[in-house]
Design a protein around this motif. Structure first.
Motif, PDB file in Angstrom:
ATOM      1  N   VAL A 152      10.868  -9.779 -15.704  1.00 21.36           N
ATOM      2  CA  VAL A 152      11.054 -11.211 -15.954  1.00 21.36           C
ATOM      3  C   VAL A 152       9.865 -11.998 -15.423  1.00 21.36           C
ATOM      4  CG1 VAL A 152      12.480 -13.213 -15.394  1.00 21.36           C
ATOM      5  CG2 VAL A 152      13.559 -11.055 -16.022  1.00 21.36           C
ATOM      6  N   ASP A 153       9.361 -11.586 -14.262  1.00 19.59           N
ATOM      7  CA  ASP A 153       8.220 -12.278 -13.656  1.00 19.59           C
ATOM      8  C   ASP A 153       6.890 -11.861 -14.275  1.00 19.59           C
ATOM      9  OD1 ASP A 153      10.034 -13.457 -11.992  1.00 19.59           O
ATOM     10  OD2 ASP A 153       9.677 -12.099 -10.296  1.00 19.59           O
ATOM     11  N   ARG A 154       6.923 -10.866 -15.174  1.00 21.33           N
ATOM     12  CA  ARG A 154       5.714 -10.356 -15.828  1.00 21.33           C
ATOM     13  C   ARG A 154       4.676  -9.909 -14.799  1.00 21.33           C
ATOM     14  NH1 ARG A 154       5.785 -11.477 -21.214  1.00 21.33           N
ATOM     15  NH2 ARG A 154       7.314 -13.039 -21.912  1.00 21.33           N
ATOM     16  N   SER A 155       5.155  -9.168 -13.782  1.00 20.48           N
ATOM     17  CA  SER A 155       4.262  -8.660 -12.745  1.00 20.48           C
ATOM     18  C   SER A 155       4.078  -7.169 -12.953  1.00 20.48           C
ATOM     19  CB  SER A 155       4.830  -8.956 -11.351  1.00 20.48           C
ATOM     20  OG  SER A 155       4.068  -8.322 -10.353  1.00 20.48           O
ATOM     21  N   GLY A 156       2.888  -6.760 -13.435  1.00 22.33           N
ATOM     22  CA  GLY A 156       2.627  -5.344 -13.678  1.00 22.33           C
ATOM     23  C   GLY A 156       2.641  -4.529 -12.411  1.00 22.33           C
ATOM     24  N   THR A 157       2.121  -5.112 -11.309  1.00 21.46           N
ATOM     25  CA  THR A 157       2.099  -4.380 -10.031  1.00 21.46           C
ATOM     26  C   THR A 157       3.506  -4.100  -9.549  1.00 21.46           C
ATOM     27  OG1 THR A 157       0.004  -5.473  -9.451  1.00 21.46           O
ATOM     28  CG2 THR A 157       1.248  -4.433  -7.672  1.00 21.46           C
ATOM     29  N   ASP A 158       4.374  -5.098  -9.626  1.00 25.13           N
ATOM     30  CA  ASP A 158       5.762  -4.900  -9.176  1.00 25.13           C
ATOM     31  C   ASP A 158       6.489  -3.893 -10.069  1.00 25.13           C
ATOM     32  OD1 ASP A 158       5.333  -6.679  -7.169  1.00 25.13           O
ATOM     33  OD2 ASP A 158       6.304  -8.384  -8.201  1.00 25.13           O
ATOM     34  N   ILE A 159       6.145  -3.916 -11.385  1.00 21.05           N
ATOM     35  CA  ILE A 159       6.786  -2.944 -12.285  1.00 21.05           C
ATOM     36  C   ILE A 159       6.383  -1.526 -11.899  1.00 21.05           C
ATOM     37  CG2 ILE A 159       6.814  -2.083 -14.663  1.00 21.05           C
ATOM     38  CD1 ILE A 159       6.741  -4.942 -15.635  1.00 21.05           C
ATOM     39  N   LEU A 160       5.092  -1.325 -11.593  1.00 27.15           N
ATOM     40  CA  LEU A 160       4.643   0.007 -11.173  1.00 27.15           C
ATOM     41  C   LEU A 160       5.320   0.436  -9.874  1.00 27.15           C
ATOM     42  CD1 LEU A 160       0.818  -0.169 -11.997  1.00 27.15           C
ATOM     43  CD2 LEU A 160       2.600   1.120 -13.195  1.00 27.15           C
ATOM     44  N   ARG A 161       5.432  -0.476  -8.899  1.00 32.73           N
ATOM     45  CA  ARG A 161       6.076  -0.142  -7.636  1.00 32.73           C
ATOM     46  C   ARG A 161       7.561   0.189  -7.854  1.00 32.73           C
ATOM     47  NH1 ARG A 161       3.565  -5.072  -3.921  1.00 32.73           N
ATOM     48  NH2 ARG A 161       1.443  -4.205  -3.733  1.00 32.73           N
ATOM     49  N   ALA A 162       8.186  -0.650  -8.650  1.00 26.86           N
ATOM     50  CA  ALA A 162       9.610  -0.394  -8.918  1.00 26.86           C
ATOM     51  C   ALA A 162       9.791   0.907  -9.694  1.00 26.86           C
ATOM     52  CB  ALA A 162      10.209  -1.559  -9.696  1.00 26.86           C
ATOM     53  N   GLY A 163       8.871   1.171 -10.647  1.00 30.83           N
ATOM     54  CA  GLY A 163       8.945   2.434 -11.379  1.00 30.83           C
ATOM     55  C   GLY A 163       8.760   3.627 -10.464  1.00 30.83           C
ATOM     56  N   GLY A 164       7.842   3.494  -9.497  1.00 37.60           N
ATOM     57  CA  GLY A 164       7.659   4.572  -8.524  1.00 37.60           C
ATOM     58  C   GLY A 164       8.906   4.787  -7.686  1.00 37.60           C
ATOM     59  N   LEU A 165       9.588   3.676  -7.325  1.00 45.98           N
ATOM     60  CA  LEU A 165      10.836   3.799  -6.559  1.00 45.98           C
ATOM     61  C   LEU A 165      11.914   4.500  -7.382  1.00 45.98           C
ATOM     62  CD1 LEU A 165      12.540   3.164  -4.063  1.00 45.98           C
ATOM     63  CD2 LEU A 165      13.031   0.898  -5.055  1.00 45.98           C
ATOM     64  N   VAL A 166      11.999   4.159  -8.667  1.00 45.18           N
ATOM     65  CA  VAL A 166      12.970   4.822  -9.547  1.00 45.18           C
ATOM     66  C   VAL A 166      12.671   6.310  -9.648  1.00 45.18           C
ATOM     67  CG1 VAL A 166      13.818   4.998 -11.918  1.00 45.18           C
ATOM     68  CG2 VAL A 166      13.489   2.746 -10.872  1.00 45.18           C
ATOM     69  N   LEU A 167      11.369   6.650  -9.785  1.00 52.35           N
ATOM     70  CA  LEU A 167      10.977   8.060  -9.862  1.00 52.35           C
ATOM     71  C   LEU A 167      11.314   8.788  -8.569  1.00 52.35           C
ATOM     72  CD1 LEU A 167       9.573  10.384 -11.334  1.00 52.35           C
ATOM     73  CD2 LEU A 167       7.387   9.543 -10.412  1.00 52.35           C
ATOM     74  N   LEU A 168      11.056   8.168  -7.428  1.00 56.17           N
ATOM     75  CA  LEU A 168      11.356   8.788  -6.140  1.00 56.17           C
ATOM     76  C   LEU A 168      12.858   9.029  -5.981  1.00 56.17           C
ATOM     77  CD1 LEU A 168      10.469   9.736  -3.326  1.00 56.17           C
ATOM     78  CD2 LEU A 168      10.682   7.343  -2.556  1.00 56.17           C
ATOM     79  N   LEU A 169      13.647   8.012  -6.343  1.00 48.49           N
ATOM     80  CA  LEU A 169      15.100   8.180  -6.235  1.00 48.49           C
ATOM     81  C   LEU A 169      15.591   9.266  -7.190  1.00 48.49           C
ATOM     82  CD1 LEU A 169      16.244   4.449  -5.977  1.00 48.49           C
ATOM     83  CD2 LEU A 169      16.254   6.172  -4.160  1.00 48.49           C
ATOM     84  N   GLY A 170      14.969   9.371  -8.366  1.00 45.70           N
ATOM     85  CA  GLY A 170      15.350  10.430  -9.302  1.00 45.70           C
ATOM     86  C   GLY A 170      15.066  11.813  -8.743  1.00 45.70           C
ATOM     87  N   LEU A 171      13.893  11.961  -8.097  1.00 48.71           N
ATOM     88  CA  LEU A 171      13.553  13.251  -7.489  1.00 48.71           C
ATOM     89  C   LEU A 171      14.494  13.581  -6.334  1.00 48.71           C
ATOM     90  CD1 LEU A 171       9.638  12.991  -7.464  1.00 48.71           C
ATOM     91  CD2 LEU A 171      11.074  14.363  -8.988  1.00 48.71           C
ATOM     92  N   ILE A 172      14.823  12.567  -5.539  1.00 48.02           N
ATOM     93  CA  ILE A 172      15.733  12.800  -4.408  1.00 48.02           C
ATOM     94  C   ILE A 172      17.122  13.184  -4.912  1.00 48.02           C
ATOM     95  CG2 ILE A 172      16.910  11.690  -2.477  1.00 48.02           C
ATOM     96  CD1 ILE A 172      14.424  10.008  -2.016  1.00 48.02           C
TER      97      ILE A 172
END
Length: 591
Positions: free
Chosen positions: A63-83
């Motif tokens: 919503v905020d159109r923040s590419g950096t935040d999207i990458l960070r959030a995507g990394g968090l989703v990936l980490l939680l998926g691996l865990i």
């Protein structure tokens, strides 16, 4: 405890006061494994429960159109998926380990109790019930114990998610808590009925299993009397009762499944509707709506574990009750509690003070009873197979009470071969591979038991290609052999064991007279110097005995040689010669 460490060196002393206490004991015996499963369950459910938060962050970043935040959030989703992947894998591994170790522990306990009770087990419990306990019931108890840790992890995670929702948005959190309580309450209300119907179903299944087992075991007799159709109808009726009970059980579980779908569905609709209202009023952001929606959807996963645990426990409880009935059976409490060594076997005369029977050491003693069944009871008492009441004096060997010495000592001292011995499947060599003194070889035992025709039969069935008769396969209970062949094969096993005292209960009742005479002569010769007690009324065996005991009305009436008793004892003569005299008509009662 790891699977590679099985079997247990000591499976433990189970709590057999009730089925529930036995399940608790099983759980305590694998505390480390349960804790491991609980830990990885919390990791698995916790990582999935945190995933909606990450998705909310992704939505806000979009919503905020923040590419950096999207990458960070995507990394968090990936980490939680691996865990969650690692946690789920390790939780499943720990759960399977817990299930296998629980089943293995129960299996060892049942095998130990069966080994302790011997042939008395199927006389105190139906053979079909014992078979049911030793097959499907173990798996049900393993599932009940294993699912407890996963249920606990799911319960902790659900509580944490509900608490977080109350903190995040109290109104929505309360809606979720009410929905979860409604789901759990409805399941608890339906569970007793499901459990009762499941118990009834398993009871009918056990009855059908026992009926099938007993029918197959006695198939030869049923064919002889033409009873196959009768028992087939009985089994059809029993199987139909199982089918009807299964349908009734399935209806309740289907209703529980429907509740598990309907209640969360209504909860989700209410929650989404209220959340949309809050978003429209500006009290909650769109990203928060995604987070709340994801959290509620996540709750469906751990809540599923509630039903799995309920189903596993409802199956494990009656299985544990049946298992406790087997494990609570004791052969002789005095012997079990005795502390001693298996060295130094007692020797001397075998004496039963109840009847006055005395079998001199090193002699071939024959015992004649008017009632063969009572003779079988006496044979079991001589071997300690029947628990002795406190007011009954014990059987002694050389003055030593057999039920006050370690079980291993008693078994090495006195071996009882029952009238209808059970032969296990396997090769002939495995059948004869029994604990023994080593003084009697399998070949000598087979020759003494006159098993030449059995060896020829096995030779014709392909034993030659298998490497000789000892490698030939014996079918379960040796059903391919005749009754006389089974008796002689069991006698060979007893002769190989070479105990200090060998007690034989009608060992040649299904053997023809010429073979019986050869068996009596060979056994007398092979057992020279060892005590042998044979319960029989066959003149061919009595004529070879060193010492004959005539028991009438529960006590020793006379002793002597076979010719002496024939001459002096009318009751003995009537039994041995099958005379229809007044004495035999009275039906002497013996112990």
């Amino acid at each position: 405890m790891q699977i590679r460490d099985l079997p247990f060196s000591d499976p433990g002393d189970p709590d057999v006061r009730s089925g529930f206490r036995f399940l608790l004991w099983l759980g305590r015996m694998q505390t480390k494994g349960q804790a491991t499963s609980l830990f990885w369950g919390c990791v698995y459910y916790g990582s999935i429960g945190t995933l909606p938060v990450a998705l909310g962050i992704v939505t806000k970043a979009a919503v905020d159109r923040s590419g950096t935040d999207i990458l960070r959030a995507g990394g968090l989703v990936l980490l939680l998926g691996l865990i969650s992947t690692a946690g789920g894998t390790l939780m499943h591994r720990a759960a399977v380990t817990n299930w296998i170790t629980a089943v293995a522990r129960v299996q060892q306990l049942l095998a130990g109790r069966a080994e302790e009770l011997g042939g008395t087990l199927i006389r105190r419990l139906a053979a079909g019930e014992v078979a049911a306990v030793s097959t499907g019931d173990m798996e049900k108890m393993g599932s009940g114990v294993e699912s407890a840790s996963r249920f606990t992890a799911a319960l902790l995670t659900v509580t944490a998610v509900c608490g977080a929702l109350v903190w995040f948005e109290p109104e929505l959190g309360l809606i979720v808590i009410v929905g979860v309580l409604a789901l759990v309450t409805s399941m608890l209300a339906l569970l007793p009925g499901a459990t009762r119907r499941a118990d009834a179903q398993r009871s009918r299944t056990g009855h059908a299993t026992r009926l099938a087992f007993d029918t197959v075991s006695g198939l030869r007799v049923l064919r002889g009397i033409g009873g196959e159709d009768l028992f087939l109808r009985r089994y059809v009726d029993a199987s139909q009762a199982v089918r009807r009970a299964s349908v009734r059980t399935a209806k309740v579980w289907a209703l529980i499944e429907a509740v598990q779908v309907a209640v969360p569905g209504v909860l989700l609709l209410c929650l989404v509707g209220r959340s949309v209202t809050l978003v429209q009023d500006g009290r909650m952001a769109a990203a928060d709506l995604v987070t709340v929606y994801g959290a509620v959807v996540f709750l469906l996963l751990p809540l599923k574990s509630f039903q799995e645990f309920a189903m596993a426990y409802s199956s494990a409880r009656p299985a544990a009750r049946r298992t406790v009935r087997v494990l609570s059976l004791r052969r002789q409490d005095r012997r079990d509690s005795h502390v001693g060594s298996a060295d130094g076997l007692p020797v001397g005369d075998l004496h039963d003070p109840v009847t006055g029977l005395r079998a001199p050491k090193g002699q071939f003693t024959a015992v004649v009873c008017g009632d063969p069944d009572a003779g079988g009871v006496l044979a079991e008492r001589l071997g300690g197979h029947i628990p002795r009441p406190p007011d009954v004096p014990p059987v002694t060997l050389g003055g030593t009470a057999l039920d006050e010495v370690p079980l291993a000592v008693a078994r090495r001292s006195v071996l009882v071969q029952e009238k209808d011995p059970v032969l296990l499947s396997g090769t002939l060599g495995e059948l004869l591979d029994v604990p023994s003194s080593g003084a009697v070889t399998p070949q000598e035992a087979l020759a003494a038991a006159q098993c030449d025709d059995i060896l020829r039969t096995l030779g014709r069935s392909g034993a030659r290609d298998a490497g000789g008769p000892l490698n030939a396969h014996i079918t379960p209970k040796a059903r391919s052999l005749s009754g006389g062949q089974r008796q002689r094969l069991a006698l060979a096993c007893s002769l190989v064991a070479d105990p200090e005292v060998l007690v034989l209960d009608e060992p040649t009742s299904a053997v023809d007279s010429p073979t019986e005479a050869r068996v009596a002569e060979a056994v007398h010769r092979l057992r020279a110097g060892r005590s042998t007690v044979v319960f029989s009324s066959s003149p061919l065996i009595l004529g070879r005995a060193d010492h004959v005991v005539w028991i009438s009305n529960g006590s020793v009436a006379a002793t002597g040689t076979h010719p002496e008793l024939l001459r002096d004892e009318p009751g003995y003569r009537a039994i041995v010669t099958r005379e229809l005299s007044e004495t035999s008509a009275r039906g002497d009662k013996s112990a």
